[in-house]
Design a protein around this motif. Structure first.
Motif, PDB file in Angstrom:
ATOM      1  N   SER A 123      54.054  24.886  -2.267  1.00 19.86           N
ATOM      2  CA  SER A 123      53.058  23.858  -2.553  1.00 19.86           C
ATOM      3  C   SER A 123      52.211  23.639  -1.308  1.00 19.86           C
ATOM      4  CB  SER A 123      53.722  22.542  -2.968  1.00 19.86           C
ATOM      5  OG  SER A 123      54.315  21.902  -1.865  1.00 19.86           O
ATOM      6  N   THR A 124      50.981  23.246  -1.514  1.00 21.73           N
ATOM      7  CA  THR A 124      50.074  23.009  -0.393  1.00 21.73           C
ATOM      8  C   THR A 124      50.651  21.970   0.555  1.00 21.73           C
ATOM      9  OG1 THR A 124      48.180  23.581  -1.764  1.00 21.73           O
ATOM     10  CG2 THR A 124      47.730  22.294   0.215  1.00 21.73           C
ATOM     11  N   ARG A 125      51.195  20.900   0.015  1.00 21.63           N
ATOM     12  CA  ARG A 125      51.748  19.824   0.838  1.00 21.63           C
ATOM     13  C   ARG A 125      52.912  20.345   1.691  1.00 21.63           C
ATOM     14  NH1 ARG A 125      52.913  14.495  -2.062  1.00 21.63           N
ATOM     15  NH2 ARG A 125      50.780  14.151  -1.430  1.00 21.63           N
ATOM     16  N   ASN A 126      53.862  21.056   1.073  1.00 19.49           N
ATOM     17  CA  ASN A 126      55.010  21.555   1.824  1.00 19.49           C
ATOM     18  C   ASN A 126      54.612  22.632   2.833  1.00 19.49           C
ATOM     19  OD1 ASN A 126      56.721  19.814   0.509  1.00 19.49           O
ATOM     20  ND2 ASN A 126      57.544  21.353  -0.872  1.00 19.49           N
ATOM     21  N   LEU A 127      53.650  23.480   2.467  1.00 17.53           N
ATOM     22  CA  LEU A 127      53.178  24.489   3.407  1.00 17.53           C
ATOM     23  C   LEU A 127      52.478  23.839   4.604  1.00 17.53           C
ATOM     24  CD1 LEU A 127      51.940  27.172   0.899  1.00 17.53           C
ATOM     25  CD2 LEU A 127      53.701  27.518   2.646  1.00 17.53           C
ATOM     26  N   ALA A 128      51.705  22.784   4.361  1.00 16.90           N
ATOM     27  CA  ALA A 128      51.059  22.060   5.458  1.00 16.90           C
ATOM     28  C   ALA A 128      52.111  21.409   6.351  1.00 16.90           C
ATOM     29  CB  ALA A 128      50.100  21.013   4.905  1.00 16.90           C
ATOM     30  N   HIS A 129      53.141  20.835   5.753  1.00 16.15           N
ATOM     31  CA  HIS A 129      54.239  20.241   6.523  1.00 16.15           C
ATOM     32  C   HIS A 129      54.940  21.307   7.365  1.00 16.15           C
ATOM     33  CE1 HIS A 129      58.485  19.020   7.052  1.00 16.15           C
ATOM     34  NE2 HIS A 129      57.909  17.884   7.423  1.00 16.15           N
ATOM     35  N   PHE A 130      55.211  22.452   6.769  1.00 16.77           N
ATOM     36  CA  PHE A 130      55.867  23.554   7.472  1.00 16.77           C
ATOM     37  C   PHE A 130      54.988  24.052   8.628  1.00 16.77           C
ATOM     38  CE2 PHE A 130      56.638  28.140   7.962  1.00 16.77           C
ATOM     39  CZ  PHE A 130      57.971  28.118   8.327  1.00 16.77           C
ATOM     40  N   ALA A 131      53.683  24.191   8.380  1.00 13.97           N
ATOM     41  CA  ALA A 131      52.764  24.633   9.431  1.00 13.97           C
ATOM     42  C   ALA A 131      52.784  23.652  10.595  1.00 13.97           C
ATOM     43  CB  ALA A 131      51.347  24.780   8.884  1.00 13.97           C
ATOM     44  N   LEU A 132      52.753  22.370  10.283  1.00 15.64           N
ATOM     45  CA  LEU A 132      52.790  21.363  11.341  1.00 15.64           C
ATOM     46  C   LEU A 132      54.095  21.440  12.124  1.00 15.64           C
ATOM     47  CD1 LEU A 132      51.377  19.045  12.746  1.00 15.64           C
ATOM     48  CD2 LEU A 132      52.393  17.495  11.074  1.00 15.64           C
ATOM     49  N   LEU A 133      55.197  21.671  11.444  1.00 20.03           N
ATOM     50  CA  LEU A 133      56.483  21.823  12.122  1.00 20.03           C
ATOM     51  C   LEU A 133      56.458  23.018  13.069  1.00 20.03           C
ATOM     52  CD1 LEU A 133      59.462  21.023  12.514  1.00 20.03           C
ATOM     53  CD2 LEU A 133      59.990  22.510  10.566  1.00 20.03           C
ATOM     54  N   MET A 134      55.940  24.143  12.598  1.00 21.48           N
ATOM     55  CA  MET A 134      55.877  25.336  13.449  1.00 21.48           C
ATOM     56  C   MET A 134      54.958  25.106  14.646  1.00 21.48           C
ATOM     57  SD  MET A 134      57.936  27.643  12.305  1.00 21.48           S
ATOM     58  CE  MET A 134      59.028  26.282  11.943  1.00 21.48           C
ATOM     59  N   TYR A 135      53.809  24.464  14.413  1.00 17.19           N
ATOM     60  CA  TYR A 135      52.908  24.167  15.521  1.00 17.19           C
ATOM     61  C   TYR A 135      53.531  23.154  16.483  1.00 17.19           C
ATOM     62  CZ  TYR A 135      49.080  26.637  13.202  1.00 17.19           C
ATOM     63  OH  TYR A 135      48.282  27.584  12.624  1.00 17.19           O
ATOM     64  N   SER A 136      54.332  22.237  15.956  1.00 14.10           N
ATOM     65  CA  SER A 136      55.008  21.268  16.822  1.00 14.10           C
ATOM     66  C   SER A 136      56.023  21.961  17.726  1.00 14.10           C
ATOM     67  CB  SER A 136      55.709  20.188  15.989  1.00 14.10           C
ATOM     68  OG  SER A 136      54.764  19.436  15.278  1.00 14.10           O
TER      69      SER A 136
END
Length: 155
Positions: A86-99
């Motif tokens: 899902s877009t929301r979960n993928l955005a959350h995952f991307a933010l986690l990886m960038y963090s």
């Protein structure tokens, strides 16, 4: 506009969020490049060929990015504890990886830099530690964030 259930409003917010994540990505990229230079500089000080080190770093970067891109979906499913994209979960995952990438960029690198420049730890062991940290920070976690954003964008 609709505000839930995958409607247009949710997609607009997700798109704005993804654009903000790109700003975080730029910090990771910039610091990663500075650390790559630091690896080459330490290697040069230790008598290693900059050309050979640069070729090794480029090879490691391409290989690590290839593995990171190929494993992004699997890692996403493990971390997000879901079997759907899902877009929301993928955005959350991307933010986690960038963090995670920024954790290395803004906390771990300065500590290593202090050890190198203030503590005088310019040796082969520090070259290896810095190279491993760089590989995790930029080619792996940052690439997974990039891949998740590409997966989240409308096609």
């Amino acid at each position: 506009p609709p505000s839930g259930g995958g409607g247009g409003g949710e997609k607009i917010v997700a798109s704005q969020f993804l654009m903000a994540v790109y700003v975080v990505d730029i910090v990771s990229w910039g610091v990663g490049r500075v650390m790559q230079y630091e690896i080459l500089s330490i290697g040069d000080d230790l008598g290693y060929s900059i050309i050979k080190l640069s070729a090794i770093l480029t090879t490691v970067e391409v290989f690590a990015e290839f593995l990171a891109s190929g494993s992004t979906t699997w890692v996403y499913f493990q971390i997000e504890d879901t079997q759907t994209l899902s877009t929301r979960n993928l955005a959350h995952f991307a933010l986690l990886m960038y963090s995670i990438s920024n954790l290395f960029a803004l906390i771990i690198y300065p500590v290593l830099g202090g050890l190198i420049h203030l503590g005088g730890y310019k040796n082969f062991g520090m070259l290896v530690v810095l190279s491993v940290a760089w590989t995790i920070q930029y080619p792996v976690t940052n690439q997974m964030g990039d891949q998740a954003i590409d997966m989240a964008l409308p096609h």
